[in-house]
Motif scaffolding. Structure first.
Motif, PDB file in Angstrom:
ATOM      1  N   THR A 114      -8.008  -1.556  -7.665  1.00 35.64           N
ATOM      2  CA  THR A 114      -7.288  -0.575  -6.845  1.00 35.64           C
ATOM      3  C   THR A 114      -8.290   0.193  -5.993  1.00 35.64           C
ATOM      4  O   THR A 114      -9.276   0.735  -6.517  1.00 35.64           O
ATOM      5  CB  THR A 114      -6.514   0.428  -7.715  1.00 35.64           C
ATOM      6  N   ILE A 164      -3.391   4.225  -1.492  1.00 36.15           N
ATOM      7  CA  ILE A 164      -3.647   3.498  -2.740  1.00 36.15           C
ATOM      8  C   ILE A 164      -3.317   2.034  -2.511  1.00 36.15           C
ATOM      9  O   ILE A 164      -2.189   1.689  -2.149  1.00 36.15           O
ATOM     10  CB  ILE A 164      -2.814   4.067  -3.901  1.00 36.15           C
ATOM     11  N   SER A 200      -5.433  -5.842   0.782  1.00 35.19           N
ATOM     12  CA  SER A 200      -6.016  -5.454  -0.502  1.00 35.19           C
ATOM     13  C   SER A 200      -6.651  -6.620  -1.246  1.00 35.19           C
ATOM     14  O   SER A 200      -7.548  -6.418  -2.068  1.00 35.19           O
ATOM     15  CB  SER A 200      -4.954  -4.789  -1.386  1.00 35.19           C
ATOM     16  N   ARG A 227       0.847  -1.193   0.000  1.00 37.07           N
ATOM     17  CA  ARG A 227       0.000   0.000   0.000  1.00 37.07           C
ATOM     18  C   ARG A 227       0.881   1.240   0.000  1.00 37.07           C
ATOM     19  O   ARG A 227       1.880   1.304   0.714  1.00 37.07           O
ATOM     20  CB  ARG A 227      -0.877  -0.006   1.251  1.00 37.07           C
ATOM     21  N   PRO A 287      -3.487  -1.531  -4.396  1.00 39.66           N
ATOM     22  CA  PRO A 287      -3.730  -2.330  -5.603  1.00 39.66           C
ATOM     23  C   PRO A 287      -3.675  -3.836  -5.333  1.00 39.66           C
ATOM     24  O   PRO A 287      -3.086  -4.293  -4.350  1.00 39.66           O
ATOM     25  CB  PRO A 287      -2.578  -1.908  -6.514  1.00 39.66           C
TER      26      PRO A 287
END
Length: 316
Positions: A67, A51, A299, A35, A53
């Motif tokens: 994302t 952010i 994520s 991250r 992904p």
């Protein structure tokens, strides 16, 4: 490209369906780059852009790229706005074509609760019937519903610093046919609970290890920075600890703080949620054992939830 708001996400997802989906995602282990965290300077306050992904591995039958982009504005409370807001972009993993944009906050509520319940399915007493929810924010009803999907809960108590907030969650759950009660005696309820789930912004421990009974399972969700803490060092000392990812060892509160202050050792951590899903470790090693799951968010959970929304879009 399609837009999915709260209603569409709620229609597309369910417990325990998402819990099973996350279990499979942890076994498949999508690619999850670190991250990124960007500080945004603003007059009078700071903000952060996150952010996160992730994408399917090459052997995936239907690959995806996703994302999550989150903004954290620490002064939003004074504006009567959520401190964390964001969106999720899902893309075709073969062509890169954007498929959908989803409400990032709603997706996070679903996947966070599902991850806690997935850990509970491995770690808590299969006969657990009493749950204590500590905190009455947006996650509270999701965590309660998720844990109900994996354990035969018959008594649910909700504690919050503001009793009226706990009462509001009780009323919301009643609308879904779920009976719960607001409580003010945190210690008394914690001493009798089979499952304790915490989702707060606490900076000092709310749950103390000496309160935990045999077979208790402690689910720690709220503390995601080194300035936040929901359980004391004694809780870590008494419990078999599993974390959602290695990030919980040095980024989030509770476990990371215990390691940093020297009251707990990283070598004592039994493993990660990935280890549980692969069967590399046991959730409960012995009868009567206290267990603890620390979540900071991964994520791959967002990707799995977003894929579920997309593939169930015909329901919305």
């Amino acid at each position: 490209m399609r837009l999915f708001g709260n209603a569409e996400i709620d229609t597309a997802l369910s417990f325990p369906g998402l819990i099973d989906t996350l279990a499979e995602a942890f076994r498949r282990e999508p690619v999850t780059p670190p991250r990124t965290n960007h500080k945004i300077e603003r007059p009078g306050e700071d903000a952060v852009l996150l952010i996160m992904p992730a994408w399917s591995t090459q052997d995936a039958e239907t690959p995806y790229i996703g994302t999550k982009i989150l903004s954290v504005f620490f002064g939003n409370g004074a504006r009567n706005l959520p401190g964390v807001m964001g969106a999720y972009l899902l893309m075709n993993g073969r062509t890169g074509e954007p498929l959908a944009v989803m409400d990032g906050n709603r997706l996070t509520l679903w996947r966070t609760a599902a991850a806690s319940a997935l850990a509970s399915r491995y770690m808590s007493n299969p006969e657990a019937s009493r749950m204590l929810m500590v905190g009455a924010g947006g996650l509270a009803p999701f965590l309660i519903k998720a844990h109900r999907a994996v354990r035969p809960l018959t008594e649910i108590a909700i504690w919050a610093r503001r009793p009226e907030a706990a009462e509001a969650v009780v009323a919301e759950l009643a609308g879904d046919g779920i009976e719960a009660r607001a409580v003010t005696d945190l210690e008394g309820e914690a001493r009798t609970a089979d499952i304790i789930s915490c989702a707060t912004n606490a900076t000092q421990p709310l749950i103390h290890g000496r309160w935990l009974k045999r077979d208790a399972h402690l689910d720690l969700v709220g503390a995601f920075t080194m300035q936040m803490r929901e359980a004391d060092a004694d809780a870590l000392e008494r419990a078999r600890v599993v974390v959602d990812s290695k990030k919980a060892i040095d980024e989030g509160g509770d476990v990371a703080i215990g390691i940093d202050e020297g009251s707990y050792s990283a070598e004592r951590i039994a493993g990660t949620l990935t280890d549980l899903c692969h069967g590399r470790i046991e959730g409960r090693a012995e009868e009567g054992e206290i267990t603890l799951f620390k979540s900071v968010g991964v994520s791959l959970e967002d990707l799995a939830a977003a894929i579920s929304v997309w593939e169930n879009r015909s329901l919305t």
